[in-house]
Design a protein around this motif. Structure first.
Motif, PDB file in Angstrom:
ATOM      1  N   LEU A  61       0.659  -1.199  -0.080  1.00  0.00           N
ATOM      2  CA  LEU A  61      -0.241   0.071   0.206  1.00  0.00           C
ATOM      3  C   LEU A  61       0.807   1.388   0.326  1.00  0.00           C
ATOM      4  O   LEU A  61       0.584   2.219  -0.600  1.00  0.00           O
ATOM      5  CB  LEU A  61      -0.738  -0.354   1.185  1.00  0.00           C
ATOM      6  CG  LEU A  61      -2.156  -1.364   1.032  1.00  0.00           C
ATOM      7  CD1 LEU A  61      -3.423  -1.371   2.514  1.00  0.00           C
ATOM      8  CD2 LEU A  61      -3.703  -1.019  -0.224  1.00  0.00           C
ATOM      9  N   LEU A  62       2.002   1.038   0.706  1.00  0.00           N
ATOM     10  CA  LEU A  62       2.790   1.994   0.384  1.00  0.00           C
ATOM     11  C   LEU A  62       3.981   2.283  -0.535  1.00  0.00           C
ATOM     12  O   LEU A  62       3.383   3.524  -1.148  1.00  0.00           O
ATOM     13  CB  LEU A  62       3.718   1.628   1.746  1.00  0.00           C
ATOM     14  CG  LEU A  62       4.528   3.280   2.290  1.00  0.00           C
ATOM     15  CD1 LEU A  62       3.899   4.394   3.166  1.00  0.00           C
ATOM     16  CD2 LEU A  62       5.942   2.308   3.383  1.00  0.00           C
ATOM     17  N   ALA A  63       3.829   1.542  -1.756  1.00  0.00           N
ATOM     18  CA  ALA A  63       4.430   1.927  -2.855  1.00  0.00           C
ATOM     19  C   ALA A  63       3.416   2.015  -3.393  1.00  0.00           C
ATOM     20  O   ALA A  63       3.437   2.909  -4.482  1.00  0.00           O
ATOM     21  CB  ALA A  63       4.691   0.064  -3.211  1.00  0.00           C
ATOM     22  N   LEU A  64       2.117   1.528  -3.078  1.00  0.00           N
ATOM     23  CA  LEU A  64       0.842   1.965  -4.219  1.00  0.00           C
ATOM     24  C   LEU A  64       0.588   3.643  -4.314  1.00  0.00           C
ATOM     25  O   LEU A  64       0.860   4.938  -5.057  1.00  0.00           O
ATOM     26  CB  LEU A  64      -0.259   1.291  -4.153  1.00  0.00           C
ATOM     27  CG  LEU A  64      -1.806   1.911  -4.576  1.00  0.00           C
ATOM     28  CD1 LEU A  64      -1.238   2.146  -6.500  1.00  0.00           C
ATOM     29  CD2 LEU A  64      -2.837   1.043  -4.340  1.00  0.00           C
ATOM     30  N   THR A  65       0.708   4.406  -2.624  1.00  0.00           N
ATOM     31  CA  THR A  65       0.618   5.708  -2.874  1.00  0.00           C
ATOM     32  C   THR A  65       2.160   6.463  -3.231  1.00  0.00           C
ATOM     33  O   THR A  65       1.685   7.678  -4.041  1.00  0.00           O
ATOM     34  CB  THR A  65       0.884   5.403  -1.104  1.00  0.00           C
ATOM     35  OG1 THR A  65      -0.247   5.055   0.264  1.00  0.00           O
ATOM     36  CG2 THR A  65       0.669   7.243  -0.220  1.00  0.00           C
ATOM     37  N   GLY A  66       2.733   6.012  -3.301  1.00  0.00           N
ATOM     38  CA  GLY A  66       4.442   6.686  -4.104  1.00  0.00           C
ATOM     39  C   GLY A  66       4.044   6.381  -5.226  1.00  0.00           C
ATOM     40  O   GLY A  66       4.062   7.474  -6.440  1.00  0.00           O
ATOM     41  N   ALA A  67       3.330   5.240  -5.746  1.00  0.00           N
ATOM     42  CA  ALA A  67       3.166   5.212  -6.938  1.00  0.00           C
ATOM     43  C   ALA A  67       2.056   6.774  -7.103  1.00  0.00           C
ATOM     44  O   ALA A  67       2.091   7.441  -8.917  1.00  0.00           O
ATOM     45  CB  ALA A  67       2.381   4.273  -7.587  1.00  0.00           C
ATOM     46  N   VAL A  68       1.051   6.636  -6.315  1.00  0.00           N
ATOM     47  CA  VAL A  68      -0.338   7.781  -6.806  1.00  0.00           C
ATOM     48  C   VAL A  68       0.066   8.710  -6.843  1.00  0.00           C
ATOM     49  O   VAL A  68      -0.031  10.107  -7.727  1.00  0.00           O
ATOM     50  CB  VAL A  68      -1.504   7.885  -6.065  1.00  0.00           C
ATOM     51  CG1 VAL A  68      -2.597   8.131  -5.741  1.00  0.00           C
ATOM     52  CG2 VAL A  68      -1.902   6.358  -6.044  1.00  0.00           C
ATOM     53  N   PHE A  69       1.479   9.438  -6.049  1.00  0.00           N
ATOM     54  CA  PHE A  69       1.890  10.963  -5.674  1.00  0.00           C
ATOM     55  C   PHE A  69       2.589  10.898  -6.848  1.00  0.00           C
ATOM     56  O   PHE A  69       2.975  12.064  -8.220  1.00  0.00           O
ATOM     57  CB  PHE A  69       3.066  10.768  -4.780  1.00  0.00           C
ATOM     58  CG  PHE A  69       2.389  11.743  -3.348  1.00  0.00           C
ATOM     59  CD1 PHE A  69       2.304  12.732  -3.233  1.00  0.00           C
ATOM     60  CD2 PHE A  69       1.227  10.486  -3.216  1.00  0.00           C
ATOM     61  CE1 PHE A  69       2.377  12.843  -2.268  1.00  0.00           C
ATOM     62  CE2 PHE A  69       1.039  11.089  -1.991  1.00  0.00           C
ATOM     63  CZ  PHE A  69       0.810  12.638  -1.353  1.00  0.00           C
ATOM     64  N   LEU A  70       3.613   9.840  -7.742  1.00  0.00           N
ATOM     65  CA  LEU A  70       4.459   9.919  -8.453  1.00  0.00           C
ATOM     66  C   LEU A  70       3.349  10.127  -9.810  1.00  0.00           C
ATOM     67  O   LEU A  70       3.992  11.109 -11.055  1.00  0.00           O
ATOM     68  CB  LEU A  70       5.418   9.247  -9.056  1.00  0.00           C
ATOM     69  CG  LEU A  70       6.663   9.349  -9.871  1.00  0.00           C
ATOM     70  CD1 LEU A  70       7.546  10.239  -9.265  1.00  0.00           C
ATOM     71  CD2 LEU A  70       7.193   7.951  -9.533  1.00  0.00           C
ATOM     72  N   THR A  71       2.347   9.296 -10.069  1.00  0.00           N
ATOM     73  CA  THR A  71       1.966   9.494 -11.681  1.00  0.00           C
ATOM     74  C   THR A  71       1.130  10.468 -10.870  1.00  0.00           C
ATOM     75  O   THR A  71       1.137  12.018 -12.391  1.00  0.00           O
ATOM     76  CB  THR A  71       0.542   8.759 -11.477  1.00  0.00           C
ATOM     77  OG1 THR A  71       1.225   7.389 -10.603  1.00  0.00           O
ATOM     78  CG2 THR A  71      -0.637   8.488 -12.408  1.00  0.00           C
ATOM     79  N   SER A  72       0.619  11.928  -9.753  1.00  0.00           N
ATOM     80  CA  SER A  72       0.014  13.123  -9.810  1.00  0.00           C
ATOM     81  C   SER A  72       1.143  13.771 -10.489  1.00  0.00           C
ATOM     82  O   SER A  72       0.629  14.771 -11.236  1.00  0.00           O
ATOM     83  CB  SER A  72      -0.649  13.036  -8.697  1.00  0.00           C
ATOM     84  OG  SER A  72      -1.471  12.323  -8.196  1.00  0.00           O
ATOM     85  N   PHE A  73       2.380  13.746 -10.269  1.00  0.00           N
ATOM     86  CA  PHE A  73       3.448  14.983  -9.908  1.00  0.00           C
ATOM     87  C   PHE A  73       3.152  15.145 -12.085  1.00  0.00           C
ATOM     88  O   PHE A  73       3.806  16.017 -12.391  1.00  0.00           O
ATOM     89  CB  PHE A  73       5.060  14.140  -9.868  1.00  0.00           C
ATOM     90  CG  PHE A  73       5.738  15.386  -9.863  1.00  0.00           C
ATOM     91  CD1 PHE A  73       5.993  16.321  -9.709  1.00  0.00           C
ATOM     92  CD2 PHE A  73       6.788  14.554 -10.848  1.00  0.00           C
ATOM     93  CE1 PHE A  73       7.328  17.120  -9.646  1.00  0.00           C
ATOM     94  CE2 PHE A  73       7.726  14.826 -10.836  1.00  0.00           C
ATOM     95  CZ  PHE A  73       8.363  16.453 -10.502  1.00  0.00           C
ATOM     96  N   LEU A  74       3.594  13.240 -12.433  1.00  0.00           N
ATOM     97  CA  LEU A  74       4.410  13.082 -13.447  1.00  0.00           C
ATOM     98  C   LEU A  74       2.838  14.184 -14.575  1.00  0.00           C
ATOM     99  O   LEU A  74       3.006  14.724 -15.323  1.00  0.00           O
ATOM    100  CB  LEU A  74       4.026  12.058 -14.018  1.00  0.00           C
ATOM    101  CG  LEU A  74       5.297  11.274 -13.569  1.00  0.00           C
ATOM    102  CD1 LEU A  74       5.442   9.619 -14.166  1.00  0.00           C
ATOM    103  CD2 LEU A  74       6.296  12.329 -14.442  1.00  0.00           C
ATOM    104  N   ILE A  75       1.858  13.378 -14.699  1.00  0.00           N
ATOM    105  CA  ILE A  75       0.248  14.602 -14.831  1.00  0.00           C
ATOM    106  C   ILE A  75       0.831  15.948 -15.065  1.00  0.00           C
ATOM    107  O   ILE A  75       0.182  16.389 -15.325  1.00  0.00           O
ATOM    108  CB  ILE A  75      -0.765  13.670 -14.569  1.00  0.00           C
ATOM    109  CG1 ILE A  75      -1.443  12.122 -14.768  1.00  0.00           C
ATOM    110  CG2 ILE A  75      -2.353  14.856 -14.821  1.00  0.00           C
ATOM    111  CD1 ILE A  75      -2.499  11.843 -13.642  1.00  0.00           C
ATOM    112  N   ALA A  76       0.914  16.119 -13.519  1.00  0.00           N
ATOM    113  CA  ALA A  76       0.686  17.435 -13.558  1.00  0.00           C
ATOM    114  C   ALA A  76       1.153  18.211 -14.308  1.00  0.00           C
ATOM    115  O   ALA A  76       1.291  19.729 -14.872  1.00  0.00           O
ATOM    116  CB  ALA A  76       1.379  18.535 -11.766  1.00  0.00           C
ATOM    117  N   ARG A  77       3.170  17.408 -14.927  1.00  0.00           N
ATOM    118  CA  ARG A  77       3.540  18.309 -16.365  1.00  0.00           C
ATOM    119  C   ARG A  77       3.761  17.521 -16.926  1.00  0.00           C
ATOM    120  O   ARG A  77       4.092  18.283 -18.179  1.00  0.00           O
ATOM    121  CB  ARG A  77       5.620  17.609 -15.040  1.00  0.00           C
ATOM    122  CG  ARG A  77       5.859  18.303 -14.524  1.00  0.00           C
ATOM    123  CD  ARG A  77       6.843  17.092 -13.786  1.00  0.00           C
ATOM    124  NE  ARG A  77       8.099  17.085 -14.931  1.00  0.00           N
ATOM    125  CZ  ARG A  77       9.256  17.509 -14.855  1.00  0.00           C
ATOM    126  NH1 ARG A  77       8.770  18.368 -13.583  1.00  0.00           N
ATOM    127  NH2 ARG A  77       9.748  17.218 -15.927  1.00  0.00           N
TER     128      ARG A  77
END
Ligand SMILES: Nc1ncnc2c1ncn2[C@@H]1O[C@H](COP(=O)(O)OP(=O)(O)O)[C@@H](O)[C@H]1O
Ligand SMILES: [Mg+2]
Lengths: 242, 322
Positions: B157-173
């Protein structure tokens, strides 16, 4: 040569009110057409039909011979129709550069990153905002917001540019700058439809004009003969039901 | 849009460090603290996934339980047949497809209908699963036997949360992120510069739905026995909305500010006053919507803005010679 834009019996009814009543005209490649008429005569609605903000009730609109009426606004924008709005619409949380970039990123040219930024810079310079690229547009004056809006529309390198009273609200010196800017765009060969109330601008800029009154097209042709047409004079003097 | 700014590099580094630190927790405790931490990271993953879509679009989705339940059931149905990592991918695909269908059907209509539709959808999926199960099998639920421990679930779940954050970050760019910013500013302008607004929203909803389904799939082994009322529990949808709004959705990390305290409070309430959880959830919901519509992070930002405004004129005044 096919016309850049053909309007064929375009009609828009809002309930019982027919805001655009079977209007037909063409805009040639590289032409600057003035769309004039008293308040409430349907000019903005006409632009809304062209840009896809509203679907026509009947009739069709073609861009370079290809039908665009019925397409959603974003598809029409990608085909190469860009516009400004009568009541200026900017993206308030963004700075001027980002506002203009939005036109380059999603419009006909679809640039990204530095390419889009470069275009935005060039266009901001062009409309006289080169030194305010990073100013939040929410903090800009109405006139400067209008400039941002024009630069945004140009960023897509549109095949047809629609201007809805872009010169309205400018003071005399700004008006001179505005007029020469539009003149320059015209000389570069850009096809423009300009809704305008400023008669000096119409006279000095337009190749031709179309006059609307109460949704109908009442005259079309060269600027000076159209403006002296008795029916047009009557419409403007308020003799008509407009 | 190109390279990373120093600020972005710092945020990414800080995020990675926090996740690495959090990953150490099971080494110190595998009882109560681990258990509540699993709940916290589960809701962290769910809320950030939810906010990924609802933050920029302002559409309130109550379909979280549907995506979550579908993820849980993907594992429940497939655990004997397919390798677990593949099931996570299948869950993601099912979540995305479901979100795509719902999005295509509803995102063109206004926000109010969307809320009701997504709530109805979650209930509908639950009823369908229940009906299918009673029709084609004798059991009400599914057994999920795995070697997975609470620590494994926590790490995933921790890895998933990290992945969600990374995805949001990439989407924002990305173009999609820029499109969402333009849509958030003025949807009419967005359409007129060439943004397919419905498509952008649907893509975002699909990404969000996929992540929520993965969270359900990861958590499935924790239930051991999966039943529709627990996998498709509407409470999940409501809690996610409450926590995300409590934290605030304007910032990527905003929902976390709501998740941590609220999970702890909910744990306390449900173990001490098990019959009153609904009341607490209802009251919390009203209080948040009325009192802090932009969440705690919104409050902090406003306070900060007021503070800078108040100190700025003072600074100017000081500069003036007396
Ligand atoms: N979205 C709308 N719904 C209903 N009526 C409209 C709408 N837009 C314009 N109208 C009406 O259509 C007529 C033409 O308006 P408009 O096109 O804005 O005129 P103009 O731009 O020439 O001043 C007006 O009577 C106006 O009230
Ligand atoms: Mg008008």
């Amino acid at each position: 040569m096919t016309a850049a834009l053909s309007i064929r019996a375009a009609r828009k009814a809002f309930g019982g009110l027919v805001a655009v009543n079977d209007v037909s005209f063409e805009v040639k490649q590289g032409e600057l057409l003035g769309l004039i008429g008293p308040n409430g005569s349907g000019k903005t609605t006409m632009l809304n039909l062209i840009s896809g903000a509203l679907p026509p009730t009947a009739g069709e609109i073609l861009l370079d011979g290809k039908r665009i009426s019925g397409l959603p606004a974003h598809a029409i924008a990608r085909q190469g129709v860009s516009r400004t709005f009568q009541l200026v619409r900017v993206l308030p949380s963004l700075d001027a550069e980002e506002n203009v970039m939005s036109g380059a990123v999603f419009g006909r040219v679809r640039l990204w990153g530095e390419d889009a930024r470069r275009i935005a810079r060039v266009l901001l310079d062009r409309v006289g905002l080169g030194d305010r690229a990073h100013m939040p547009v929410a903090a800009m004056t109405y006139i400067d917001q209008k400039r941002v809006e024009l630069a945004r529309a140009l960023a897509a390198d549109p095949r047809v540019l629609l201007l809805d009273e872009w010169l309205a609200g400018l003071n005399p010196s700004e008006l001179q700058i505005g007029i020469s800017l539009i003149d320059e765009l015209h000389r570069e060969g850009r096809t423009i439809v300009m809704v305008e109330h400023v008669m000096d601008a119409i006279r000095s800029l337009c190749d031709r004009c179309v006059v609307m009154s109460s949704g109908r097209m009442i005259a079309e042709g060269g600027v000076s003969e159209t403006l002296s047409d008795p029916e047009v004079v009557r419409a403007y003097l308020g003799d008509d039901d407009a | 849009m190109m390279g990373l700014t120093p600020q972005e590099t710092k945020s990414l580094g800080l995020g990675a460090l926090l996740i690495a630190l959090a990953a150490l927790l099971p080494l110190f405790d595998d009882g109560f603290y681990l258990s509540i931490s699993v709940n916290i990271v589960l809701y962290a993953a769910l809320c950030t996934s939810w906010a990924l879509f609802s933050g920029p679009t302002h559409y309130v989705s109550l379909a979280t339980a549907a995506f979550y339940g579908l993820g849980t059931y993907s594992v429940g149905l497939g655990i004997e047949l397919l390798p677990y990592p593949l099931l996570l991918l299948i869950a993601a695909a099912i979540g995305a497809v479901m979100a795509g269908l719902v999005g295509a059907a509803t995102l063109r209509i206004s926000g109010v209908y969307f809320v009701i539709f997504t709530f109805g959808l979650a209930e509908l999926v639950r009823q369908l699963v229940t009906w299918t199960q009673t029709k084609f099998s004798t059991a009400m639920g599914l057994y999920v036997f795995t070697e997975m421990t609470e620590s494994h679930i926590y790490w995933m779940l921790l890895a998933l949360t990290g992945a969600v954050f990374l995805t949001s970050f990439l989407i924002a760019r990305s173009r999609l992120g820029f499109a969402m910013t333009v849509i958030g500013n003025d949807e009419t302008v967005a359409r007129h510069v060439g943004i397919d607004t419905a498509r952008s929203k649907i893509i975002l909803f699909m990404i969000s739905g996929a992540f929520i389904a993965i969270a359900g799939a990861i958590t499935a082994p924790r239930y051991i026995y999966i039943e529709p009322p627990s996998a498709f529990n509407p409470m999940i949808s409501f809690l996610v909305v409450i926590m995300a709004l409590l934290g605030g959705t304007k910032r990527l990390w905003g929902p976390l500010v709501g998740v941590i305290p609220f999970t702890i409070v909910m744990d306390f309430i449900s173990s001490n006053f098990p019959n009153h959880t609904m009341i607490v959830v209802g009251l919390a919901f009203l209080a948040i919507v009325y009192l802090i519509p932009h969440g705690v992070t919104g409050l902090l930002e406003n306070a900060q803005a007021r503070w800078t405004k108040r100190s700025a004129p003072a600074a100017v005044a000081e500069e003036k010679p007396a």
